[in-house]
Write an enzyme that holds these catalytic residues in place. Sequence first.
Site, PDB file in Angstrom:
ATOM      1  N   GLY A  19       0.801  -1.226   0.000  1.00 42.82           N
ATOM      2  CA  GLY A  19       0.000   0.000   0.000  1.00 42.82           C
ATOM      3  C   GLY A  19       0.827   1.267   0.000  1.00 42.82           C
ATOM      4  N   LYS A  22       2.977   1.462  -5.084  1.00 42.02           N
ATOM      5  CA  LYS A  22       3.806   0.870  -6.145  1.00 42.02           C
ATOM      6  C   LYS A  22       3.161   1.041  -7.510  1.00 42.02           C
ATOM      7  CE  LYS A  22       4.267  -3.419  -5.305  1.00 42.02           C
ATOM      8  NZ  LYS A  22       3.641  -4.022  -4.274  1.00 42.02           N
ATOM      9  N   GLU A 146       5.470  -4.467 -12.638  1.00 32.87           N
ATOM     10  CA  GLU A 146       5.301  -4.282 -11.200  1.00 32.87           C
ATOM     11  C   GLU A 146       5.052  -5.648 -10.566  1.00 32.87           C
ATOM     12  OE1 GLU A 146       1.877  -1.890 -10.302  1.00 32.87           O
ATOM     13  OE2 GLU A 146       1.908  -2.480  -8.196  1.00 32.87           O
ATOM     14  N   LYS A 228      22.462   7.843   4.331  1.00 37.08           N
ATOM     15  CA  LYS A 228      22.360   6.618   5.125  1.00 37.08           C
ATOM     16  C   LYS A 228      21.876   5.446   4.254  1.00 37.08           C
ATOM     17  CE  LYS A 228      20.992   6.075   9.898  1.00 37.08           C
ATOM     18  NZ  LYS A 228      20.154   6.572  10.961  1.00 37.08           N
ATOM     19  N   CYS A 401     -23.980   0.390 -15.384  1.00 39.40           N
ATOM     20  CA  CYS A 401     -24.267  -1.045 -15.372  1.00 39.40           C
ATOM     21  C   CYS A 401     -25.475  -1.348 -14.475  1.00 39.40           C
ATOM     22  CB  CYS A 401     -23.021  -1.837 -14.968  1.00 39.40           C
ATOM     23  SG  CYS A 401     -23.097  -3.547 -15.492  1.00 39.40           S
ATOM     24  N   GLY A 403     -26.563   0.436 -12.203  1.00 35.48           N
ATOM     25  CA  GLY A 403     -27.245   1.732 -12.115  1.00 35.48           C
ATOM     26  C   GLY A 403     -28.137   1.988 -13.324  1.00 35.48           C
ATOM     27  N   GLU A 425     -32.253 -10.974 -11.025  1.00 33.93           N
ATOM     28  CA  GLU A 425     -31.152 -11.158 -10.066  1.00 33.93           C
ATOM     29  C   GLU A 425     -31.707 -11.072  -8.644  1.00 33.93           C
ATOM     30  OE1 GLU A 425     -27.846  -8.506 -10.775  1.00 33.93           O
ATOM     31  OE2 GLU A 425     -26.787  -9.114  -8.970  1.00 33.93           O
ATOM     32  N   ARG A 485     -24.043  -9.984 -16.029  1.00 31.50           N
ATOM     33  CA  ARG A 485     -24.758 -11.177 -16.511  1.00 31.50           C
ATOM     34  C   ARG A 485     -26.131 -10.824 -17.077  1.00 31.50           C
ATOM     35  NH1 ARG A 485     -22.642 -13.504 -11.803  1.00 31.50           N
ATOM     36  NH2 ARG A 485     -21.037 -14.955 -12.472  1.00 31.50           N
ATOM     37  N   HIS A 532     -19.461  -0.275 -18.669  1.00 31.00           N
ATOM     38  CA  HIS A 532     -18.816   0.512 -17.606  1.00 31.00           C
ATOM     39  C   HIS A 532     -18.007   1.638 -18.253  1.00 31.00           C
ATOM     40  CE1 HIS A 532     -19.665  -1.884 -14.004  1.00 31.00           C
ATOM     41  NE2 HIS A 532     -19.699  -2.902 -14.846  1.00 31.00           N
ATOM     42  N   GLU A 534     -16.665   4.120 -17.057  1.00 30.67           N
ATOM     43  CA  GLU A 534     -15.521   4.571 -16.241  1.00 30.67           C
ATOM     44  C   GLU A 534     -14.224   3.866 -16.625  1.00 30.67           C
ATOM     45  OE1 GLU A 534     -18.070   2.765 -15.209  1.00 30.67           O
ATOM     46  OE2 GLU A 534     -17.516   1.293 -13.670  1.00 30.67           O
TER      47      GLU A 534
HETATM   48  N1  GLN Z   1     -25.534  -7.342 -11.207  1.00 23.17           N
HETATM   49  C1  GLN Z   1     -25.696  -6.871 -12.540  1.00 23.17           C
HETATM   50  C2  GLN Z   1     -25.427  -7.952 -13.569  1.00 23.17           C
HETATM   51  O1  GLN Z   1     -24.826  -8.941 -13.266  1.00 23.17           O
HETATM   52  C3  GLN Z   1     -24.841  -5.650 -12.808  1.00 23.17           C
HETATM   53  C4  GLN Z   1     -23.373  -5.946 -12.782  1.00 23.17           C
HETATM   54  C5  GLN Z   1     -22.530  -4.711 -12.682  1.00 23.17           C
HETATM   55  O2  GLN Z   1     -22.994  -3.654 -12.301  1.00 23.17           O
HETATM   56  N2  GLN Z   1     -21.272  -4.835 -13.018  1.00 23.17           N
HETATM   57  O3  GLN Z   1     -25.842  -7.831 -14.691  1.00 23.17           O
END
Ligand code: GLN
Length: 565
Positions: A19, A22, A146, A228, A401, A403, A425, A485, A532, A534
């Site tokens: 931590g 690196k 690394e 040193k 995702c 969200g 789900e 999924r 995603h 991000e």
């Molecule tokens: N649980 C959801 C799925 O499996 C969303 C997964 C996620 O947000 N990465 O589809």
Amino acid sequence: MASSKNPKYIFVVGGVMSGVGKGVASSSIAKILQSRGIEVTSLKIDPYVNVDAGTMNPTEHGEVFVLNDGTECDQDMGNYERFLDRDLSGANYMTTGSVYKTVIERERSMGYGGRSVSVVPYIPMEVIDRIQNAAARAGAKIAITEIGGTAGEYENILFLEAVRMLKIKHPSDVVLILVSHLPIMNDDNELKTKPTQHAVRALNGVGLQPDFILARAKYPIDEKRREKIAFNCNVSEEDVIAAPDVDDVYDIPINFEKGDLGNLILKKLGMRPPKKDLADWRALVARMDGATKPVHIGIVGKYFSSGKFVLADSYLSVIEAIRHAGAHWSVKPTIHWIDSEQFEPKGKGSRAAAAAADNLKELDAYDGIIVPGGFGARGVEGKLAAIRYCREHGIPYLGLCYGMQLAVVEFARSVLGWKDANTTEIDPHTKHPVIDILPEQKKLMAEKNYGATMRLGAYPAVLKKGSLAAKAYGATLISERHRHRYEVNPKFVAALTRAGIVFSGRSPSRRLMEVMELPHKVHPFFAGAQFHPELTSRPMRPNPLFREFMNAASKQIHKGGEGFQ
Ligand code: GLN
């Protein structure tokens, strides 16, 4: 692909404790070399037996990062991609488990021609092959690897043996950098060097001598301590590089160049150092550090019992994507973790419902809300309540995702009146499974082939002309990374569309919904992505959805204020 003959190798290993940064140190070294026009590539070695990071719990190990090819890996790979602005592949990531797996499979198929396959040299040889392969694929002149864990522990010893073997064969092409930690014990702020000396002894014990020591500490290392370390650890004083704590990881390459690390490394590798040019990077850091206009972004999730530190680690790419978008608009994003469970009534009575509704009003204080990726049922009803609040109150919303899936569920419940709408789900028996597993995935699940049921890595999406998404990307064909999924159920798409959801991004076959949004005339910014976004955001190229979300958020009249100073 371009290949580079006889690449040079830099290894980064940690000393004293984990931590100490690196990953960002490796990324920064790669960045300063790249900024001189040298093609570099970055690799990460994780000492775990896990074959990849797919099965690891993010609250224990940090975010699971996903590459274009679907490799699920350590978050440091995300740092490399962000610092280098390069897409990496699974060739750049390995674990003890993946290395052994390859060697064992090769042995089983007679790949070793009947020899007895001893751990040394065969395991380190496979490690070296992989590093060389990654360098060749990237056409890299320098491969920066690394090694996870710290010097002196059992776990990474075979990787250190790989460094030793490589160094014997190519003595002038290998540089070893120890990232060490100098603790402070007393009020006098003296940086203690003894643990570093022990770390170097541990390396010496496996036949290695570091070429550089990065002195990670609260302060820049002073001359006395530098002497040193140099004296006790067999390095010259100039090869002890100050690496003080910084507020912003993007400052680190600039700091390293102050210690002339780029030149020193290149000299040791026998390369003529081209001129340094971190101009773009400096401009970025100046934009980030100079921004003063605050934009308050709330991230709503199930944060039960996790500390802030854990959260920052589990959502690293989301945080970075927000920061990149902030830098683009020269605003200063502040992130707030909002626990979704406070929006769920605790108990049955009307008092409990009123308390939860009251809590929701706090969302007015934020300029934008994100519901990030997630799995499972906990906190979901609270997330749905928050999404509804954002939708009904014009608060900019970005769903990542899960969200996005939950934004569809919320819409089905509140706008179409399907009270039981859900993702299977959570509720496998709902009459309105607006988010579901596709039939082909169900078959794999029944066979308990869970690994294969995830949609992983980059997939193309076609964006609807004129939509918020198409305008943001400035294109109608994009590629983004997935890890999920469940999907929007194709059976409900027509009804959801009629009720007002715009599915502005779809798979090329049109069967899978990739982006949902609400038209600008009904909401200033409301969008969700099945992928995603991000994961592909880069400091100088923020992801378009984050960029536009941040634009909308920074235009919000900040209604709250208290507590945010
Ligand atoms: N649980 C959801 C799925 O499996 C969303 C997964 C996620 O947000 N990465 O589809």
